[in-house]
Design a protein around this motif. Structure first.
Motif, short mmCIF file in Angstrom:
data_model
loop_
_atom_site.label_atom_id
_atom_site.label_comp_id
_atom_site.label_asym_id
_atom_site.label_seq_id
_atom_site.Cartn_x
_atom_site.Cartn_y
_atom_site.Cartn_z
N GLN A 1 0.85 -1.20 0.00
CA GLN A 1 0.00 0.00 0.00
C GLN A 1 0.88 1.25 0.00
OE1 GLN A 1 -3.11 0.22 -0.50
NE2 GLN A 1 -3.65 2.29 0.15
N ARG B 1 2.10 1.89 -3.43
CA ARG B 1 1.04 2.49 -4.26
C ARG B 1 0.90 3.99 -3.94
NH1 ARG B 1 -1.76 -2.92 -3.57
NH2 ARG B 1 -2.50 -2.24 -1.55
N LEU B 2 0.90 4.32 -2.64
CA LEU B 2 0.71 5.72 -2.26
C LEU B 2 1.88 6.60 -2.69
CD1 LEU B 2 -0.96 5.48 1.26
CD2 LEU B 2 -2.03 5.88 -0.95
N LEU C 1 3.59 6.26 -5.36
CA LEU C 1 3.38 6.55 -6.79
C LEU C 1 2.29 7.60 -6.99
CD1 LEU C 1 3.60 3.01 -8.44
CD2 LEU C 1 5.31 4.84 -8.44
N GLU C 2 1.24 7.52 -6.13
CA GLU C 2 0.12 8.48 -6.27
C GLU C 2 0.47 9.85 -5.72
OE1 GLU C 2 -3.27 6.87 -4.19
OE2 GLU C 2 -3.26 5.07 -5.44
N GLY C 3 1.46 9.90 -4.78
CA GLY C 3 1.81 11.15 -4.10
C GLY C 3 1.29 11.09 -2.68
N VAL C 4 2.20 11.19 -1.73
CA VAL C 4 1.83 11.07 -0.31
C VAL C 4 2.79 11.92 0.50
CG1 VAL C 4 3.28 9.02 0.12
CG2 VAL C 4 1.19 9.33 1.44
#
Ligand code: BTN
Length: 315
Positions: free
Chosen positions: A98, A101-102, A104-107
């Motif tokens: 997870q 994934r985050l 890559l999405e920006g966190v």
């Protein structure tokens, strides 16, 4: 960021007024919803295991803090707001996956991912990490460290210090670190740490470190194949709610990584690593592509690596 649900609002309100009775009218006014919506939310929380009394004319009363890893319960124990979120999930494949994934999405740097259970918990060397619901803490701490990959063992060791500190602060137990990534109580593993690096472009520097931490908290027994090796905080005599321990762990991780000195092998950090190590002074096997060698673990170097003396070839 997802919107706060009625159940989450109600959880936070009940936790803030634990053991007090709140009338249905007060709750519905505080939350800005109807009394029937409050009743439905109470019913929902009870089905999750919340103990809420509702004797007639006395309103709602939370009699016991639930042992759940949900956002309101973890935030209740965190008390102070931090710059990055703590994201709680009822179930994930793995908090590390997870995290990937985050990223890559920006966190946000220092975001924390917590799961009540994992279906594909990952351990070192391709092994799996048993992650049943209701008894463990499965957490990933997302750090953007901007340093070289050679600092990996120091990152993991610092997370180990935070785990030891959190368990000691919440239970009075004295865990030790088996270099570099196992935390030990009574000679058995209570926690494993797995750090995955996401490198940044071509210069090889680390864009993100995802520090995955799995703690056995409330198990009363383990499957046969783990019985000689694994222990939980509870089996070692410690009693703590998982959300309380998770919040203390997040505070200790924030503190050690905020201090900054960890990347240079800060003397205070090295002193703690040496003091809490149960590996120093032991015979260890060093595995290398050229073959395994035995020697004595004598020190921890400023980059977190283990110094082994007299590594002679294994028979
Ligand atoms: C090991 O002992 O081999 C390391 C175990 C690491 C387990 C944790 S649980 C949270 C995070 N998510 C995973 O899938 N693994 C780590």
């Amino acid at each position: 960021m997802s919107a706060v649900t009625i159940e989450e609002k109600l959880s936070a309100l009940l936790l803030a007024h634990q053991k007090e009775s709140l009338s249905g009218e007060t709750v519905s006014r505080e939350m800005g919803v109807t009394r029937s919506a409050v009743w439905k939310a109470v019913d929902h929380l009870r089905r999750q295991g919340w103990e809420i009394d509702s004797a007639s004319n006395r309103g709602y009363c939370l009699t016991k803090t639930p042992d759940l890893l949900t956002t309101p319960v973890v935030e209740h124990f965190l008390a102070e707001k931090r710059p990055a979120p703590v994201l709680c999930f009822p179930e994930l494949d793995s908090t590390i996956t997870q995290g990937q994934r985050l990223v890559l999405e920006g966190v946000e740097d220092r975001a924390v991912i917590l799961a009540e259970r994992q279906t594909m918990g990952a351990g070192r060397m391709g092994r799996s990490f048993l992650s049943p619901g209701g008894v463990g803490i499965y957490l990933s701490y997302l750090l953007a460290p901007r340093c070289g990959g050679e600092k990996l063992s120091l990152l993991t060791s610092c997370a180990g210090l935070a785990v030891c500190g959190a368990i000691a602060a919440c239970t009075g137990l004295s865990p030790r670190i088996k270099w570099p990534n196992d935390i030990i109580l009574e000679g058995k593993k209570v926690c494993g740490i797995l750090t995955r690096l996401v490198s940044d472009g071509e210069d090889g520097s680390i864009g993100w470190a995802i520090i995955g931490i799995g703690i056995n908290v409330a198990q009363e027994r383990f499957p046969e194949e783990l019985r000689d090796k694994a222990i939980s905080v509870r089996m070692a005599g410690g009693s703590v709610l998982r959300a309380e321990l998770a919040a203390e762990l997040v505070r200790q991780l924030d503190s050690i990584f905020d201090a900054g000195g960890w990347q240079e092998g800060d003397p205070a950090i090295l002193a703690d690593l040496r003091r809490l190590s149960c590996t120093l002074g032991q015979r260890v096997v060093v595995s290398a592509p050229q073959g395994s060698r035995q020697g004595e673990a004598v020190d921890i170097a400023p980059d977190g690596s283990l110094l082994v003396r007299g590594a002679s070839a294994q028979a």
